[in-house]
Design a protein around this motif. Structure first.
Motif, PDB file in Angstrom:
ATOM      1  N   ARG A  84       0.827  -1.207   0.000  1.00 54.98           N
ATOM      2  CA  ARG A  84       0.000   0.000   0.000  1.00 54.98           C
ATOM      3  C   ARG A  84       0.868   1.268   0.000  1.00 54.98           C
ATOM      4  O   ARG A  84       0.474   2.298  -0.535  1.00 54.98           O
ATOM      5  CB  ARG A  84      -0.940  -0.011   1.207  1.00 54.98           C
ATOM      6  CG  ARG A  84      -2.029  -1.099   1.076  1.00 54.98           C
ATOM      7  CD  ARG A  84      -2.790  -1.255   2.374  1.00 54.98           C
ATOM      8  NE  ARG A  84      -3.408  -0.018   2.799  1.00 54.98           N
ATOM      9  CZ  ARG A  84      -4.551   0.463   2.305  1.00 54.98           C
ATOM     10  NH1 ARG A  84      -5.191  -0.216   1.389  1.00 54.98           N
ATOM     11  NH2 ARG A  84      -5.045   1.599   2.729  1.00 54.98           N
ATOM     12  N   ALA A 126       1.834   1.751  -3.473  1.00 50.37           N
ATOM     13  CA  ALA A 126       0.679   2.247  -4.233  1.00 50.37           C
ATOM     14  C   ALA A 126       0.395   3.718  -3.943  1.00 50.37           C
ATOM     15  O   ALA A 126      -0.249   4.392  -4.742  1.00 50.37           O
ATOM     16  CB  ALA A 126      -0.551   1.415  -3.900  1.00 50.37           C
ATOM     17  N   LEU A 157      -1.165   4.541  -1.041  1.00 51.79           N
ATOM     18  CA  LEU A 157      -2.366   4.540  -0.199  1.00 51.79           C
ATOM     19  C   LEU A 157      -2.021   4.696   1.281  1.00 51.79           C
ATOM     20  O   LEU A 157      -2.910   4.875   2.107  1.00 51.79           O
ATOM     21  CB  LEU A 157      -3.158   3.239  -0.410  1.00 51.79           C
ATOM     22  CG  LEU A 157      -3.681   3.029  -1.839  1.00 51.79           C
ATOM     23  CD1 LEU A 157      -4.287   1.644  -1.996  1.00 51.79           C
ATOM     24  CD2 LEU A 157      -4.711   4.096  -2.185  1.00 51.79           C
ATOM     25  N   ALA A 190      -1.445   8.600  -4.951  1.00 55.28           N
ATOM     26  CA  ALA A 190      -1.661   7.356  -5.697  1.00 55.28           C
ATOM     27  C   ALA A 190      -2.080   7.649  -7.136  1.00 55.28           C
ATOM     28  O   ALA A 190      -1.634   6.980  -8.075  1.00 55.28           O
ATOM     29  CB  ALA A 190      -2.727   6.529  -4.998  1.00 55.28           C
ATOM     30  N   ALA A 191      -2.910   8.663  -7.287  1.00 55.37           N
ATOM     31  CA  ALA A 191      -3.450   8.993  -8.612  1.00 55.37           C
ATOM     32  C   ALA A 191      -2.361   9.342  -9.612  1.00 55.37           C
ATOM     33  O   ALA A 191      -2.555   9.199 -10.820  1.00 55.37           O
ATOM     34  CB  ALA A 191      -4.427  10.165  -8.474  1.00 55.37           C
ATOM     35  N   ILE A 208       0.598   3.517 -11.323  1.00 59.28           N
ATOM     36  CA  ILE A 208       0.663   2.088 -11.019  1.00 59.28           C
ATOM     37  C   ILE A 208      -0.787   1.564 -10.997  1.00 59.28           C
ATOM     38  O   ILE A 208      -1.724   2.330 -10.814  1.00 59.28           O
ATOM     39  CB  ILE A 208       1.371   1.800  -9.678  1.00 59.28           C
ATOM     40  CG1 ILE A 208       0.918   2.789  -8.608  1.00 59.28           C
ATOM     41  CG2 ILE A 208       2.867   1.862  -9.787  1.00 59.28           C
ATOM     42  CD1 ILE A 208      -0.151   2.357  -7.782  1.00 59.28           C
ATOM     43  N   MET A 239      -3.443  -1.500  -9.420  1.00 61.62           N
ATOM     44  CA  MET A 239      -3.503  -2.398  -8.267  1.00 61.62           C
ATOM     45  C   MET A 239      -4.738  -3.295  -8.351  1.00 61.62           C
ATOM     46  O   MET A 239      -5.827  -2.833  -8.711  1.00 61.62           O
ATOM     47  CB  MET A 239      -3.542  -1.558  -6.982  1.00 61.62           C
ATOM     48  CG  MET A 239      -3.477  -2.370  -5.720  1.00 61.62           C
ATOM     49  SD  MET A 239      -2.929  -1.318  -4.358  1.00 61.62           S
ATOM     50  CE  MET A 239      -3.232  -2.383  -2.972  1.00 61.62           C
ATOM     51  N   PHE A 272      -7.077  -5.556  -5.987  1.00 57.39           N
ATOM     52  CA  PHE A 272      -7.346  -5.670  -4.557  1.00 57.39           C
ATOM     53  C   PHE A 272      -7.862  -7.070  -4.194  1.00 57.39           C
ATOM     54  O   PHE A 272      -8.427  -7.766  -5.034  1.00 57.39           O
ATOM     55  CB  PHE A 272      -8.376  -4.629  -4.126  1.00 57.39           C
ATOM     56  CG  PHE A 272      -7.855  -3.222  -4.177  1.00 57.39           C
ATOM     57  CD1 PHE A 272      -7.424  -2.591  -3.025  1.00 57.39           C
ATOM     58  CD2 PHE A 272      -7.778  -2.527  -5.382  1.00 57.39           C
ATOM     59  CE1 PHE A 272      -6.942  -1.284  -3.060  1.00 57.39           C
ATOM     60  CE2 PHE A 272      -7.297  -1.232  -5.434  1.00 57.39           C
ATOM     61  CZ  PHE A 272      -6.873  -0.614  -4.266  1.00 57.39           C
ATOM     62  N   ASP A 294     -10.437  -7.830  -2.452  1.00 52.23           N
ATOM     63  CA  ASP A 294     -11.883  -7.977  -2.639  1.00 52.23           C
ATOM     64  C   ASP A 294     -12.312  -7.450  -4.008  1.00 52.23           C
ATOM     65  O   ASP A 294     -13.472  -7.140  -4.214  1.00 52.23           O
ATOM     66  CB  ASP A 294     -12.637  -7.271  -1.513  1.00 52.23           C
ATOM     67  CG  ASP A 294     -12.309  -5.787  -1.439  1.00 52.23           C
ATOM     68  OD1 ASP A 294     -11.631  -5.288  -2.365  1.00 52.23           O
ATOM     69  OD2 ASP A 294     -12.728  -5.117  -0.490  1.00 52.23           O
ATOM     70  N   TYR A 295     -11.368  -7.339  -4.929  1.00 53.18           N
ATOM     71  CA  TYR A 295     -11.562  -6.903  -6.324  1.00 53.18           C
ATOM     72  C   TYR A 295     -11.840  -5.405  -6.439  1.00 53.18           C
ATOM     73  O   TYR A 295     -11.356  -4.778  -7.364  1.00 53.18           O
ATOM     74  CB  TYR A 295     -12.688  -7.672  -7.039  1.00 53.18           C
ATOM     75  CG  TYR A 295     -12.727  -9.148  -6.699  1.00 53.18           C
ATOM     76  CD1 TYR A 295     -11.551  -9.905  -6.684  1.00 53.18           C
ATOM     77  CD2 TYR A 295     -13.904  -9.786  -6.366  1.00 53.18           C
ATOM     78  CE1 TYR A 295     -11.560 -11.239  -6.349  1.00 53.18           C
ATOM     79  CE2 TYR A 295     -13.923 -11.130  -6.036  1.00 53.18           C
ATOM     80  CZ  TYR A 295     -12.744 -11.843  -6.015  1.00 53.18           C
ATOM     81  OH  TYR A 295     -12.764 -13.162  -5.672  1.00 53.18           O
ATOM     82  N   ALA A 296     -12.655  -4.854  -5.493  1.00 53.74           N
ATOM     83  CA  ALA A 296     -12.912  -3.406  -5.468  1.00 53.74           C
ATOM     84  C   ALA A 296     -13.398  -2.874  -6.811  1.00 53.74           C
ATOM     85  O   ALA A 296     -12.979  -1.808  -7.258  1.00 53.74           O
ATOM     86  CB  ALA A 296     -11.664  -2.649  -5.011  1.00 53.74           C
ATOM     87  N   LEU A 297     -14.281  -3.615  -7.465  1.00 53.55           N
ATOM     88  CA  LEU A 297     -14.866  -3.113  -8.714  1.00 53.55           C
ATOM     89  C   LEU A 297     -15.885  -2.029  -8.369  1.00 53.55           C
ATOM     90  O   LEU A 297     -16.435  -2.028  -7.264  1.00 53.55           O
ATOM     91  CB  LEU A 297     -15.549  -4.254  -9.466  1.00 53.55           C
ATOM     92  CG  LEU A 297     -14.638  -5.418  -9.849  1.00 53.55           C
ATOM     93  CD1 LEU A 297     -15.437  -6.522 -10.515  1.00 53.55           C
ATOM     94  CD2 LEU A 297     -13.518  -4.954 -10.768  1.00 53.55           C
ATOM     95  N   ALA A 343     -10.230   4.466 -15.798  1.00 55.76           N
ATOM     96  CA  ALA A 343      -8.931   5.123 -15.588  1.00 55.76           C
ATOM     97  C   ALA A 343      -8.447   5.798 -16.867  1.00 55.76           C
ATOM     98  O   ALA A 343      -7.844   6.879 -16.825  1.00 55.76           O
ATOM     99  CB  ALA A 343      -7.905   4.110 -15.104  1.00 55.76           C
ATOM    100  N   ARG A 387      -8.935  -4.313 -15.515  1.00 56.26           N
ATOM    101  CA  ARG A 387      -8.911  -2.893 -15.182  1.00 56.26           C
ATOM    102  C   ARG A 387      -7.464  -2.406 -15.019  1.00 56.26           C
ATOM    103  O   ARG A 387      -7.137  -1.266 -15.349  1.00 56.26           O
ATOM    104  CB  ARG A 387      -9.691  -2.676 -13.884  1.00 56.26           C
ATOM    105  CG  ARG A 387      -9.884  -1.243 -13.504  1.00 56.26           C
ATOM    106  CD  ARG A 387     -10.885  -1.084 -12.406  1.00 56.26           C
ATOM    107  NE  ARG A 387     -10.439  -1.665 -11.143  1.00 56.26           N
ATOM    108  CZ  ARG A 387     -11.129  -1.600 -10.014  1.00 56.26           C
ATOM    109  NH1 ARG A 387     -12.299  -0.997 -10.004  1.00 56.26           N
ATOM    110  NH2 ARG A 387     -10.686  -2.141  -8.906  1.00 56.26           N
ATOM    111  N   ARG A 409      -4.473  -0.125 -18.492  1.00 56.91           N
ATOM    112  CA  ARG A 409      -3.775   1.139 -18.246  1.00 56.91           C
ATOM    113  C   ARG A 409      -2.338   1.137 -18.723  1.00 56.91           C
ATOM    114  O   ARG A 409      -1.716   2.180 -18.823  1.00 56.91           O
ATOM    115  CB  ARG A 409      -3.821   1.457 -16.745  1.00 56.91           C
ATOM    116  CG  ARG A 409      -5.195   1.888 -16.312  1.00 56.91           C
ATOM    117  CD  ARG A 409      -5.199   2.353 -14.898  1.00 56.91           C
ATOM    118  NE  ARG A 409      -3.985   3.050 -14.565  1.00 56.91           N
ATOM    119  CZ  ARG A 409      -3.540   3.193 -13.333  1.00 56.91           C
ATOM    120  NH1 ARG A 409      -4.229   2.684 -12.344  1.00 56.91           N
ATOM    121  NH2 ARG A 409      -2.431   3.844 -13.092  1.00 56.91           N
TER     122      ARG A 409
END
Lengths: 275, 357
Positions: free
Chosen positions: B47, B50, B52, B72-73, B77, B79, B81, B83-86, B99, B146, B150
């Motif tokens: 993190r 990243a 974060l 982070a933005a 890079i 990432m 996650f 839990d996928y974080a969709l 993105a 995702r 990028r």
């Protein structure tokens, strides 16, 4: 087995009786008010109350003839919509920031302000608004009603933001989002139902709040609820017109409250995370 | 594409230090896996890379650029996650294109890149679906898609396989490995599963309490562990450890005094140390046909795995495991003679756990 079934049946009956009783207690004044608004004026205060009568719109006609009812309604609408918009404008980012940072004291402060009696603010506000010549202005009324709407928006939205997995926001950060863009593009669509509920609740509470308008408004900006208070005159109260006014005042909140139920359940965040 | 350089990095939460002082160089195009038990700081380190988590001290470089204060933005890079974080309200297509859209990539290029990534990950039929309409494995692929579209400087994976069932985990593991070879991008992968670490990494970082215990290729980490922690963590079932001492020109188990065959390097180290811990992996025992050629044990528990059989036994006060040929069909209560492969044993300092060579 039979005993258990009997007990359950009795519990069910008792529950029904309780609900019906509670319903009657809550609804009776409202039903009485609505029915009275359609009664001829001499029947409104009749005792015992008449249940069978010929409905008439004379109270409504009287109300619009003797008072600038529509102006008051417009004033209420301006103040309520304005304060609700103000509450949403500041409450949405505030709730998001509290949820994001886990710094809760600002939210608790707004709640304390909401829980404090309105009179606590009224005197200093009256002095302050008079000093800057804003007594009787819509701005003063909207700003004062924001004390009602802002905590509602924050506290209704906080749990909505809290249930969104933090990783979703972090993924947005990594994707290139700023804080504002995360709020606008990611969080807002996910809490849309919460925003709708908070907006409706803020509207209802602001619409029904009369203390600030009673003191901070003038003849041109008086809201419906404050005006209705003035219908009760000394010895010459027009009860029929008052009932008609009360019915009309209660109508928008009742309609909106019914709408809230449709927004309460939302499965938007399902599927965002595992499982 | 970029290297990642971590120099004297520290991370503290209040008075609690998670990472005391860490140095790490990840080469361009390298696939590095952070592995370690829960709370070892591996996810925190990821993190931090990243953006974060802020850094408490030290420096972090991605490529030639020092990125300590870079959000982070702006680190370029990607990432994946745990839990996928969709984004639940967006279709798969929009999840993947988001993105690029933020970066102002032309629509035609976005479309081409999303479709190329979808083809690579076999998720073309799902582009119009919402995340909640996908299975765990499909969501996992979307999360990777995702990241892929990028074309970032580096990919970061935070335990992305831990929510998948065992069969799917093996499949996706192989797919990520294949992807890393196709994409030729720097990849950092966090896991607590040492099999994932062994099978995927070019190099493994074994972490404990925020410090690197060993940073090397999977083969080296397995064959020449730097200390008892690494030896015990890498390998399944875990390595057995027995207290041994040098006595009458021979290595013996401290408890019971049974002689243990060791090779020259181990023998000379033990002679110098006097006593130490002998590490023997379960797969490095053989069953001796002649009882006199091995250490006598009694089988306490048998776990047939099909390709191998694990037997549990007590030796020198230690509960130990050996992996043996299933055709021997051992039974509980059988007495066997086990012989360690002397060239594959390890010796560790009894006090600090460091390897003795």
């Amino acid at each position: 087995m039979n005993d258990a079934a009997n007990t359950e049946r009795w519990i069910h009956r008792l529950n029904t009786v309780q609900l019906v009783l509670a319903g009657i207690i809550i609804m009776a004044p409202t039903v009485w008010m609505v029915l009275s608004s359609f009664k001829p004026s001499f029947e409104v205060t009749a005792y015992p109350p008449t249940l069978v009568f010929t409905p008439t719109l004379e109270n409504y006609a009287e109300l619009t003839r003797t008072t600038p009812f529509l102006s008051y309604a417009l004033n209420s609408l301006i103040v309520t919509v304005g304060s609700t918009a103000l509450g949403l404008l500041f409450g949405i980012p505030a709730a998001f920031a509290v949820s994001w940072t886990r710094i809760t004291w600002p939210a608790i402060l707004t709640l304390a302000a909401r829980m404090a009696p309105g009179t606590l603010f009224l005197l200093p506000w009256y002095v302050m608004f008079r000093q800057i010549g804003m007594i009787g202005s819509y701005t003063a009324l909207i700003l004062s009603h924001a004390v009602i709407t802002l905590p509602i928006v924050i506290w209704v939205l906080l749990p909505s933001f809290d249930v969104i997995p933090r990783s979703v926001f972090e993924a947005a950060q990594v994707d290139g989002c700023s804080f504002t863009r995360i709020l606008w593009r990611i969080a807002m669509p996910l809490v849309a139902s919460g925003v709708a509920v908070s907006a409706i609740l803020a509207f209802v509470f602001s619409w029904n709040y009369f203390l600030f308008a009673l003191v901070l408004s003038n003849g041109d900006t008086k809201t419906l609820i404050a005006a209705a208070f003035n219908f009760i005159g000394e010895g010459s109260t027009q009860w029929g017109a008052l009932m008609a006014a009360a019915t009309l005042i209660a109508l928008p909140p009742l309609v909106l409250a019914a709408l809230v139920q449709r927004w309460l359940v939302s499965g938007l965040t399902l599927g965002a995370v595992k499982g | 594409m970029a290297s990642i350089s971590i120099r004297n990095l520290t991370k503290r939460y209040g008075n609690f230090t998670v990472i005391p002082d860490l140095n790490l160089e990840i080469a361009d195009h390298e696939f590095v896996v952070f592995v370690g038990p829960s709370g070892c700081g591996k996810s925190t380190l990821l993190r931090i890379i990243a953006g974060l988590e802020p850094i408490s001290g030290g420096d972090l470089y991605i490529g030639d650029k020092r990125v300590n204060g870079v959000q982070a933005a702006h680190r370029d890079i990607a990432m994946v996650f745990q839990d996928y974080a969709l984004y639940p309200h967006m279709r798969v297509y929009d999840n993947m294109s988001f993105a690029l859209e933020l970066r102002g990539t032309p629509k035609a290029e976005i479309d081409a890149r999303v479709k190329r990534a979808a083809a690579l990950l076999h998720i073309e039929p799902y582009l119009d679906r919402k995340p909640k309409e996908l299975s765990g494995g499909q969501r996992q692929r979307v999360a990777m898609g995702r990241a892929i579209v990028r074309n970032p400087k580096a990919f970061l994976f935070d335990e992305p396989l831990s929510n998948l069932d065992a069969k799917l985990r093996g499949q996706v593991r192989a797919e990520i490995k294949a992807l890393s070879q196709q994409l030729k991008t720097t990849m950092v992968f966090v896991t607590h599963d040492q099999i994932e670490a062994m099978t995927m990494a070019d190099r493994i970082v074994v972490l404990q309490s925020g410090t690197i215990q060993q940073y090397d290729t999977p083969e080296t980490v397995y064959e020449r562990p730097a200390n008892q922690f690494v030896a015990g963590f890498i390998g399944s079932p875990a390595m057995n450890f027995f207290a041994v001492e040098w006595h009458d020109d021979c290595a013996i188990l401290s408890q019971g005094g049974t002689a243990v065959p060791v090779d020259g390097e181990i023998a000379s180290s033990l002679r110098r140390a006097g006593n130490a811990l002998l590490g023997i992996r379960p797969e490095h025992f053989t069953v001796a046909t002649n009882a006199a050629d091995g250490i006598a044990i009694e089988v306490k528990l048998v776990e047939p795995l099909g390709s191998d059989t694990l037997i549990h036994f007590d030796l020198a006060g230690v509960s130990a495991i050996a992996r043996i040929d299933p055709s021997l069909r051992p039974k509980v209560g059988d007495r066997l003679a086990l012989r360690p492969q002397s060239s594959k044993t390890h010796l560790f300092d009894a006090t600090n756990g460091q390897v003795l060579r």
